[in-house]
Design a protein around this motif. Structure first.
Motif, PDB file in Angstrom:
ATOM      1  N   GLN A 147      62.839   0.847 130.077  1.00  0.00           N
ATOM      2  CA  GLN A 147      62.548  -0.162 129.072  1.00  0.00           C
ATOM      3  C   GLN A 147      61.382  -1.053 129.478  1.00  0.00           C
ATOM      4  N   THR A 197      55.079  -9.313 131.175  1.00  0.00           N
ATOM      5  CA  THR A 197      55.583  -8.053 130.663  1.00  0.00           C
ATOM      6  C   THR A 197      56.009  -7.209 131.858  1.00  0.00           C
ATOM      7  N   THR A 236      57.657 -11.617 123.178  1.00  0.00           N
ATOM      8  CA  THR A 236      58.597 -11.342 122.087  1.00  0.00           C
ATOM      9  C   THR A 236      60.030 -11.667 122.480  1.00  0.00           C
ATOM     10  N   ASP A 237      60.239 -11.993 123.741  1.00  0.00           N
ATOM     11  CA  ASP A 237      61.554 -12.368 124.276  1.00  0.00           C
ATOM     12  C   ASP A 237      62.610 -11.282 124.037  1.00  0.00           C
ATOM     13  N   ASP A 238      62.210 -10.024 124.213  1.00  0.00           N
ATOM     14  CA  ASP A 238      63.169  -8.944 124.065  1.00  0.00           C
ATOM     15  C   ASP A 238      62.731  -7.750 124.918  1.00  0.00           C
ATOM     16  N   CYS A 239      63.572  -6.745 124.931  1.00  0.00           N
ATOM     17  CA  CYS A 239      63.288  -5.499 125.637  1.00  0.00           C
ATOM     18  C   CYS A 239      63.391  -4.347 124.644  1.00  0.00           C
ATOM     19  N   ARG A 240      62.627  -3.298 124.889  1.00  0.00           N
ATOM     20  CA  ARG A 240      62.698  -2.100 124.072  1.00  0.00           C
ATOM     21  C   ARG A 240      62.580  -0.891 124.983  1.00  0.00           C
ATOM     22  N   CYS A 279      60.097  -5.043 128.906  1.00  0.00           N
ATOM     23  CA  CYS A 279      60.554  -6.373 128.516  1.00  0.00           C
ATOM     24  C   CYS A 279      59.367  -7.330 128.525  1.00  0.00           C
ATOM     25  N   SER A 280      59.312  -8.179 127.510  1.00  0.00           N
ATOM     26  CA  SER A 280      58.189  -9.101 127.377  1.00  0.00           C
ATOM     27  C   SER A 280      58.693 -10.500 127.055  1.00  0.00           C
ATOM     28  N   THR A 281      58.086 -11.507 127.697  1.00  0.00           N
ATOM     29  CA  THR A 281      58.422 -12.896 127.368  1.00  0.00           C
ATOM     30  C   THR A 281      57.753 -13.327 126.069  1.00  0.00           C
ATOM     31  N   THR A 302      52.418 -15.344 129.778  1.00  0.00           N
ATOM     32  CA  THR A 302      53.374 -14.332 129.318  1.00  0.00           C
ATOM     33  C   THR A 302      53.566 -13.348 130.465  1.00  0.00           C
TER      34      THR A 302
END
Length: 193
Positions: free
Chosen positions: A49, A43, A55-59, A51-53, A41
């Protein structure tokens, strides 16, 4: 004519420097974490922001509600991740605004009369210096957080961090080059006093 060529060269070099700064501002790879195989994984933490593989999203980052600011409570080391990270992001945004002023100033001085060209250097140099200084402060804050926060123990610097360093380094070298050109290479065409 020598000052016009110098302004054109300065504008081209600064445009590349500014592009690196913008890339570092918007690409979320200031700090990275990669887990070992076989469960890979990644991050990435940017100025705005995370981003993490996994959860496959960015916050947005950092956020109190996600506990981003709680990692160093009770630590004997001084670090306020949220405050320093947000200040670093703010400094980088202000550097981008100053970078736009540099480009506007270079364009204005380039297409005005010889008198403006001869005396515009000191203003351009001041703006380039401010541009570089803001990036140094932003980079130093991220480096401080990474070195002192328990959240980033197994992390490393990412590509955006490198872009920021190259950008301020080029800006500083450009400012020194302009000073040397104005002092020794123009035979009195440029006034620095």
């Amino acid at each position: 004519m020598p000052t016009q060529n110098a302004y054109i060269a300065t504008m081209l070099i600064f445009t590349g420097t500014f592009a690196l700064q913008l890339a570092s501002l918007f690409d979320p790879k200031w700090v990275q974490y990669k887990s070992p195989e076989p469960y890979y994984t990644e991050t990435n933490y940017g100025l705005f922001q995370k981003c993490s593989t996994l959860t496959d999203d960015c916050r947005r980052f950092p956020l109190k509600k996600w506990g981003d600011c709680d990692h160093d409570k009770g630590s004997d080391r001084w670090v306020n991740l949220c405050l320093e990270w947000r200040l670093a992001a703010g400094m980088s945004v202000v550097a981008a605004i100053v970078g736009l002023w540099v480009l506007a100033g270079l364009g204005t001085v380039l297409y005005t009369g010889e008198r403006w060209r001869a005396h515009g250097w000191k203003h351009i140099l001041g703006l380039i210096g401010i541009f570089a200084a803001l990036q140094v402060v932003s980079m130093a804050m991220v480096a401080h957080v990474m070195q002192t926060s328990a959240m980033f123990i197994h992390h490393r610097y990412g590509l955006s961090f490198i872009f920021s360093n190259v950008s301020w380094g080029l800006a500083a070298a450009l400012a020194i080059g302009v000073i040397l050109f104005a002092r020794y290479g123009t035979r009195g065409y440029i006034a620095l006093e």
